[in-house]
Design a protein around this motif. Structure first.
Motif, PDB file in Angstrom:
ATOM      1  N   LEU A  39      -9.314  35.840  76.522  1.00  0.00           N
ATOM      2  CA  LEU A  39      -7.992  35.272  76.276  1.00  0.00           C
ATOM      3  C   LEU A  39      -6.922  36.165  76.892  1.00  0.00           C
ATOM      4  O   LEU A  39      -7.175  37.311  77.269  1.00  0.00           O
ATOM      5  N   VAL A  40      -5.715  35.633  76.997  1.00  0.00           N
ATOM      6  CA  VAL A  40      -4.597  36.387  77.581  1.00  0.00           C
ATOM      7  C   VAL A  40      -3.969  37.223  76.475  1.00  0.00           C
ATOM      8  O   VAL A  40      -3.343  36.694  75.555  1.00  0.00           O
ATOM      9  N   VAL A  79      -3.699  30.668  70.248  1.00  0.00           N
ATOM     10  CA  VAL A  79      -4.633  30.810  69.139  1.00  0.00           C
ATOM     11  C   VAL A  79      -4.248  32.025  68.296  1.00  0.00           C
ATOM     12  O   VAL A  79      -3.724  33.023  68.802  1.00  0.00           O
ATOM     13  N   ASP A  80      -4.490  31.914  67.025  1.00  0.00           N
ATOM     14  CA  ASP A  80      -4.337  33.048  66.113  1.00  0.00           C
ATOM     15  C   ASP A  80      -5.098  32.714  64.837  1.00  0.00           C
ATOM     16  O   ASP A  80      -5.428  31.543  64.583  1.00  0.00           O
ATOM     17  N   GLY A  81      -5.368  33.743  64.062  1.00  0.00           N
ATOM     18  CA  GLY A  81      -6.044  33.551  62.781  1.00  0.00           C
ATOM     19  C   GLY A  81      -5.094  33.796  61.626  1.00  0.00           C
ATOM     20  O   GLY A  81      -4.149  34.587  61.745  1.00  0.00           O
ATOM     21  N   THR A  82      -5.327  33.117  60.523  1.00  0.00           N
ATOM     22  CA  THR A  82      -4.535  33.316  59.319  1.00  0.00           C
ATOM     23  C   THR A  82      -5.464  33.431  58.123  1.00  0.00           C
ATOM     24  O   THR A  82      -6.548  32.834  58.109  1.00  0.00           O
ATOM     25  N   ARG A 120       5.096  37.774  73.559  1.00  0.00           N
ATOM     26  CA  ARG A 120       5.470  37.672  72.141  1.00  0.00           C
ATOM     27  C   ARG A 120       6.298  36.430  71.880  1.00  0.00           C
ATOM     28  O   ARG A 120       6.143  35.772  70.846  1.00  0.00           O
ATOM     29  N   ARG A 121       7.211  36.120  72.809  1.00  0.00           N
ATOM     30  CA  ARG A 121       8.076  34.952  72.614  1.00  0.00           C
ATOM     31  C   ARG A 121       7.263  33.667  72.571  1.00  0.00           C
ATOM     32  O   ARG A 121       7.503  32.791  71.739  1.00  0.00           O
ATOM     33  N   PRO A 134      -3.003  32.283  75.326  1.00  0.00           N
ATOM     34  CA  PRO A 134      -2.487  33.583  74.890  1.00  0.00           C
ATOM     35  C   PRO A 134      -2.923  33.889  73.452  1.00  0.00           C
ATOM     36  O   PRO A 134      -3.090  32.988  72.624  1.00  0.00           O
ATOM     37  N   ALA A 135      -3.119  35.171  73.175  1.00  0.00           N
ATOM     38  CA  ALA A 135      -3.476  35.626  71.830  1.00  0.00           C
ATOM     39  C   ALA A 135      -2.922  37.038  71.657  1.00  0.00           C
ATOM     40  O   ALA A 135      -2.443  37.662  72.615  1.00  0.00           O
ATOM     41  N   ASP A 136      -2.980  37.566  70.432  1.00  0.00           N
ATOM     42  CA  ASP A 136      -2.453  38.911  70.206  1.00  0.00           C
ATOM     43  C   ASP A 136      -3.492  39.960  70.576  1.00  0.00           C
ATOM     44  O   ASP A 136      -4.582  39.661  71.067  1.00  0.00           O
ATOM     45  N   GLY A 137      -3.155  41.221  70.329  1.00  0.00           N
ATOM     46  CA  GLY A 137      -4.008  42.320  70.753  1.00  0.00           C
ATOM     47  C   GLY A 137      -5.335  42.404  70.046  1.00  0.00           C
ATOM     48  O   GLY A 137      -6.200  43.194  70.449  1.00  0.00           O
TER      49      GLY A 137
END
Length: 250
Positions: free
Chosen positions: A180-181, A102-105, A204-205, A170-173
């Motif tokens: 989430l991871v 998941v991520d946001g844009t 990151r990969r 997985p997600a970012d910081g």
């Protein structure tokens, strides 16, 4: 330019209009009947919406391409845009074996009720997108929130969290304390351990795949500056995912 020329142009952009036409027909794209018939067949109407999302042309620019009036273009888009949206995501039966990302844009918008002046120096909305890490297909696009909303709050408020119960995501910081991871963080007076550095590199990969998905989706210019109001942006995000997934899976 006639619809056949537009069809050839969309073929270059991998827009699967035949499959979309079948799904629109199954979802009631031809309407209940009994009213005034459409001046374009369903396949051309689906193509019109696909060209609109791909090019972000105005109604006046699209009308001569299909030999109809701007008002007809508007009605076609209003009618078909919810039918072209991706199916709502549901929690998978094999949730423990799945890996989603998941991520946001930020998507520039003109709807003052949806967007806000955000860090990209434009009036934007924050849209959370979930993809499957193995297939790289878009699973779901959440409801947009103002662009000033932090990703963690957008994740909680826009609805996809319930779908991901039991799935490793997985997600970012920016998603700390969301369940989430996220990557390991440095703390005052303590550097990252060697194993944590390697874990962050692998994180990151894997997470880079969602950034590739954003880049692929934004080939559709509707997501570079959405002029639609109300449900126009969520329908556009879901329709772009619906059009791009079959091309990626092919």
């Amino acid at each position: 330019m006639d619809p056949s020329s537009a069809q050839q142009g969309c073929a270059r952009f991998r827009v699967p209009t035949c499959a979309l036409s079948r799904e629109c027909r199954q979802r009631g794209g031809n309407g209940p009947g009994g009213g005034r018939p459409w001046c374009l067949p369903l396949a051309d109407r689906v193509l019109l919406v696909a060209v609109y999302y791909r090019t972000n042309l105005t109604m006046r620019q699209l009308a001569p391409l299909f030999g109809v009036s701007p008002a007809t273009v508007c009605r076609v888009i209003q009618r078909l845009r919810p039918l072209l949206a991706i199916e709502p995501a549901t929690r998978p039966d094999d949730a423990m074996d799945r890996l989603w990302i998941v991520d946001g844009t930020l998507i520039p918008v003109r709807d003052r009720k949806t967007g806000a002046s955000s860090r990209n120096y434009r009036f934007s909305a924050n849209v959370q997108v979930i993809i499957d890490a193995d297939t790289k297909l878009v699973i779901a696009g959440a409801r947009p929130v103002p662009g000033t909303t932090a990703d963690a709050k957008a994740w909680r408020d826009s609805g996809p969290a319930a779908v991901c119960e039991g799935v490793t995501v997985p997600a970012d910081g920016a998603y700390i304390n969301t369940g989430l991871v996220v990557p390991h963080h440095r703390r005052p007076g303590r550097d990252l351990l060697p194993g944590e550095e390697e874990g962050n590199a692998e994180h990151r990969r894997v997470r880079a795949r969602v950034e590739h998905a954003f880049a692929r989706m934004k080939h559709y210019k509707i997501l570079r500056g959405c002029r639609r109001l109300g449900n126009g942006l969520p329908h556009a995000v879901q329709a772009v995912a619906h059009m791009d997934n079959p091309a990626l899976a092919a």
